[in-house]
Design a protein around this motif. Structure first.
Motif, PDB file in Angstrom:
ATOM      1  N   ARG A 108       0.819  -1.213   0.000  1.00 13.08           N
ATOM      2  CA  ARG A 108       0.000   0.000   0.000  1.00 13.08           C
ATOM      3  C   ARG A 108       0.855   1.266   0.000  1.00 13.08           C
ATOM      4  O   ARG A 108       0.415   2.333  -0.450  1.00 13.08           O
ATOM      5  N   ARG A 112       0.460   4.436  -5.219  1.00 14.99           N
ATOM      6  CA  ARG A 112       0.069   5.831  -5.310  1.00 14.99           C
ATOM      7  C   ARG A 112      -0.130   6.222  -6.768  1.00 14.99           C
ATOM      8  O   ARG A 112       0.338   5.546  -7.677  1.00 14.99           O
ATOM      9  N   ASP A 113      -0.811   7.336  -6.964  1.00 14.64           N
ATOM     10  CA  ASP A 113      -0.948   7.877  -8.314  1.00 14.64           C
ATOM     11  C   ASP A 113       0.307   8.670  -8.650  1.00 14.64           C
ATOM     12  O   ASP A 113       0.631   9.644  -7.974  1.00 14.64           O
ATOM     13  N   ALA A 210       4.477   1.713  -8.829  1.00 11.90           N
ATOM     14  CA  ALA A 210       3.141   1.915  -8.268  1.00 11.90           C
ATOM     15  C   ALA A 210       2.119   1.002  -8.937  1.00 11.90           C
ATOM     16  O   ALA A 210       1.220   0.459  -8.269  1.00 11.90           O
ATOM     17  N   ARG A 214      -0.207  -1.750  -6.978  1.00 10.82           N
ATOM     18  CA  ARG A 214      -1.675  -1.821  -7.040  1.00 10.82           C
ATOM     19  C   ARG A 214      -2.126  -3.209  -7.471  1.00 10.82           C
ATOM     20  O   ARG A 214      -3.105  -3.758  -6.941  1.00 10.82           O
ATOM     21  N   SER A 239       9.144   5.991   0.179  1.00 15.04           N
ATOM     22  CA  SER A 239       7.775   5.501   0.326  1.00 15.04           C
ATOM     23  C   SER A 239       7.550   4.763   1.637  1.00 15.04           C
ATOM     24  O   SER A 239       6.438   4.315   1.903  1.00 15.04           O
TER      25      SER A 239
END
Length: 254
Positions: A108, A112-113, A210, A214, A239
């Motif tokens: 998680r 991120r975008d 990222a 996801r 991160s």
């Protein structure tokens, strides 16, 4: 961090490292494997008691007896208690490679975008032609000849549940990386990260990481691990990933 390192040792070493090997063999506490493209591999947590030199020579001899094996990597870890191992490897003809950081964190933290540069898109590669194009780009980034064997290995990994992601610009692959879930664990590995020199420092690798994070979350995977170079380590650290140890490859070449 002790818990993460213990999970790494218990869940990501040994059999988990050689799932995609063509064949494996045991030698005492060591696991020996042969991968496509003539790549031999040795992993070992605990050395036999006494001088490790005969054990190192025996392990190497068993792999180089296969005429197709052109390189053998002994994967060492900084946190292992292995007195005399490095000296024995050097005496047997292994050469020390570049150390990499063992990074672990929750998926998680990376999901991120991340904005992409104009004209760049990400997608998961599944067709043989796409996989071969991504594999060839990675070979070129690492300074290796383009290898059909490595491309076929990627296709086998995908068939077993692995994922290959790539970034494309102008119809060409410019960055790539794998996501490899480890069955029976809460982990997946981030492997094979490669970005063309003319597309670095643009956020493309962060976006590719990222996307893989996801996908890992969608598959119910909690943790990600990576053997990170000094290019990718800072991205993971920012991160929230933790450096739990380091790993150094020692290589023998025919």
């Amino acid at each position: 961090m002790d818990d993460l390192l213990a999970a790494y040792d218990d869940q990501l070493r040994g059999d988990a490292e050689v799932r995609s090997a063509l064949r494996t063999m045991r030698l005492g506490p060591a696991l020996l494997a042969v991968f496509p493209d003539g790549f031999g591999f040795i992993t070992c947590r605990d050395l036999p008691p006494g001088d490790p030199a005969p054990f190192v020579r025996d392990a190497l001899d068993r792999l180089r007896a296969d005429a197709d094996v052109r390189v053998v990597e002994w994967k060492t870890r900084a946190h292992d208690r292995a007195p005399g191992l490095l000296e024995a490897l050097a005496a047997a003809g292994f050469e020390e490679g570049e150390a990499e950081s063992i990074m672990i964190g929750e998926a998680r933290l990376l999901a991120r975008d991340v904005p992409l540069p104009e004209g760049v898109r990400l997608r998961r590669m599944t067709s043989p032609d796409d996989v071969r194009a991504a594999s060839a780009m990675a070979d070129q980034v690492f300074g290796d000849p383009v290898s059909e064997d490595r491309a076929e290995d990627l296709l086998r990994r995908i068939a077993r549940g692995g994922e290959l992601w790539a970034a494309e610009s102008g119809g060409e692959v410019v960055s790539t990386g794998r996501l490899e879930p480890v069955p029976g664990t809460a982990f997946a590995g981030l492997w094979g990260g490669a970005t063309r020199a003319d597309h670095r420092h643009r956020g493309i690798y962060r976006a590719l990481t990222a996307a893989r994070a996801r996908s890992a979350l969608d598959r119910g995977i909690r943790y990600l691990s990576s053997d990170s170079t000094e290019f990718s380590r800072p991205i993971l650290e920012r991160s929230g990933f933790r450096r739990v140890s380091s790993t150094t490859p020692w290589e023998w070449r025919r």
